[in-house]
Design an enzyme around this catalytic site. Structure first.
Site, mmCIF file in Angstrom:
data_model
loop_
_atom_site.group_PDB
_atom_site.id
_atom_site.type_symbol
_atom_site.label_atom_id
_atom_site.label_comp_id
_atom_site.label_asym_id
_atom_site.label_seq_id
_atom_site.Cartn_x
_atom_site.Cartn_y
_atom_site.Cartn_z
ATOM 1 N N CYS A 76 -19.533 2.609 8.584
ATOM 2 C CA CYS A 76 -19.849 3.079 9.667
ATOM 3 C C CYS A 76 -21.187 2.057 10.326
ATOM 4 O O CYS A 76 -20.812 1.720 11.586
ATOM 5 C CB CYS A 76 -19.804 4.474 9.837
ATOM 6 N N LEU A 119 -33.398 11.406 4.947
ATOM 7 C CA LEU A 119 -34.903 10.541 4.589
ATOM 8 C C LEU A 119 -35.417 10.106 3.754
ATOM 9 O O LEU A 119 -36.782 10.140 2.877
ATOM 10 C CB LEU A 119 -36.040 11.900 4.865
ATOM 11 N N GLY A 125 -35.401 3.661 0.853
ATOM 12 C CA GLY A 125 -34.629 2.669 0.240
ATOM 13 C C GLY A 125 -34.739 1.203 0.389
ATOM 14 O O GLY A 125 -35.230 1.323 1.429
ATOM 15 N N LYS A 182 0.766 -1.562 -0.373
ATOM 16 C CA LYS A 182 -0.090 -0.033 0.242
ATOM 17 C C LYS A 182 1.072 1.646 0.411
ATOM 18 O O LYS A 182 1.156 2.372 -0.494
ATOM 19 C CB LYS A 182 -0.418 0.098 0.912
#
Length: 438
Positions: free
Chosen positions: A263, A253, A256, A35
């Site tokens: 998180c 709001l 879905g 990385k």
């Protein structure tokens, strides 16, 4: 000011790069040699709009560097940010703090002069106390203070969130650390971004409380979407009507298929576990977790209904695999649960995502990946929008109808309306609105 950032994942890389852009000298540290080598060569391991250019400009300016050598970075640093991962611990759902504590142990052995050590990782209440205990046990003579400074970055908008935050929360226990953190964030403080100083434990709880509240808000509107369907109301109008109330607000709001990502799923679960450990259960959060887990898989029922009640042997084209647009993050994405549920019922799945397919290959089996929405839609019995990428907001339905076996659109993000697609001969199903047909 010299800043060392331990961990060059999403939070560490974005935070370190933005600190460098403020003018600080930043050293990003990570044990993963491949990385670090890629970062040194300008290759960014995550997809975040604008990050590659920002890294490049700050590396060229000499303010940002990458290394695997923690000791040298710690000795040079005035401030050390711990930004390692805290995934859900396998088996019990608690946050896995092993990486945080390992970083604290390594930092302790290398401290030189007064240093502020900041937990940027999302950690349960009391973690800062344990970090302090570890360091004092290993290096009793060290001169340091431990601070909590949670991140509030949205994937896909992380740079703007860091540079134009709603607030900067800092949990401190001493004046020296407060002075140092004020200097670290001076560029933002001068722009009137609220710098909120609280106790360390309060800061740790603020992070979890914020994510839990947003997760509840999403789950609330998703449950109202189901009720809207049952009574013939429009959940989007409901959301608009309540969102205009300043006490509620319009964000989060959008009905879905449920929340996912790095998180909300792990942080809500970690908060539940912390509350249980302290005999102070958070029932609303517990219920939120349960409802969201069930919702993601239950979205498959909409697809099955849309194609006549049986998907066995039928090809279903899935558009969007990441948990949200403008990221390549597949963690706890609703698409994973939906695909698995459809496969369990015998469906053949084809899928396309602008950024998520590389990660998806490792997470789903027996899925055919395509190069565009039109590629995966060929001979499909239904087209399912799971993630609202901009690339899916202006589809050519005339072209899709020619290629699909059956013209069916299942819009789990409500980005179209029935009239828009019906004129092209499509049947349409959405979430929480009356303008759909089975």
């Amino acid at each position: 000011m010299v800043i060392a950032v331990i961990g060059s994942g999403y939070v560490g890389l974005v935070s370190g790069t933005c600190f460098a852009d403020f003018g600080h000298e930043v050293i990003c540290v990570d044990k993963a040699k491949d990385k670090i080598e890629k970062l040194r060569n300008g290759q960014i391991p995550i997809y975040e709009p604008g990050l590659e250019e920002l890294v490049d400009s700050n590396v060229k300016a000499g303010r940002l560097s990458f290394t695997t050598e923690l000791t040298d970075a710690v000795r040079k640093a005035d401030v050390i940010f711990i930004a390692v991962g805290t995934p859900s611990r396998r088996g019990d759902g608690h946050a896995d703090l092993s990486y945080v504590y390992a970083a604290a142990e390594e930092i302790a052995a290398s401290l030189d002069g007064f240093t502020v050590i900041v937990t940027k990782s999302t950690v349960p209440v009391g973690t800062g106390d344990e970090v302090e205990r570890i360091i004092r046990e290993i290096n009793p003579n060290a001169d340091f203070e431990v601070v909590s400074n949670p991140e509030f970055l949205r994937e896909g908008a992380a740079i703007s969130d860091f540079k134009r935050p709603d607030r900067i929360v800092v949990g401190v226990s001493g004046d020296r650390a407060k002075s140092v953190m004020t200097e670290v964030y001076r560029p933002l403080y001068l722009n009137q971004s609220p710098l909120v100083f609280v106790s360390r434990r309060t800061s740790e709880l603020i992070k979890y409380a914020g994510n839990a509240f947003l997760a509840m808000k999403i789950t609330f509107i998703n449950e109202l979407a189901d009720l809207s369907e049952a009574v013939g109301a429009d959940v989007q109008d409901v959301a608009r009507g309540i969102g205009l109330d300043n006490r509620i607000g319009s964000k989060f709001l959008n009905a879905g298929p449920g929340y996912g990502g790095s998180c909300f799923p792990k942080d809500t679960l970690a908060l539940v576990k912390t509350a249980q450990d302290h005999a102070s259960p958070v029932r609303l959060i517990e219920t939120t977790c349960s409802i969201n887990d069930q919702r993601k898989r239950s979205m498959s029922k909409k697809v099955i209904s849309a194609v006549g009640g049986d998907v066995r042997g039928k090809k279903i084209a899935v558009l969007g695999l990441t948990f949200k647009p403008n990221t390549d993050d597949m963690r706890d994405s609703p698409a994973l649960s939906i695909i698995q549920a459809l496969q369990d019922k015998g469906a053949e799945i084809s899928a396309y995502d602008p950024e998520g397919m590389k990660a998806a290959v490792e997470l789903v089996d027996n899925v055919t990946f395509g190069n565009s929405a039109y590629d995966v839609a060929k001979d499909a019995h239904a087209l399912v929008i799971v993630t609202e990428w901009n690339a899916f907001r202006a589809l050519d339905f005339s072209r899709l109808k020619e290629d699909m076996a059956v013209p069916v659109l299942v819009d789990l993000r409500n980005i179209y309306g029935k009239d828009e697609v019906a004129k092209h001969g499509f049947s349409y199903m959405c979430v929480g609105r009356p303008d759909q047909e089975a």
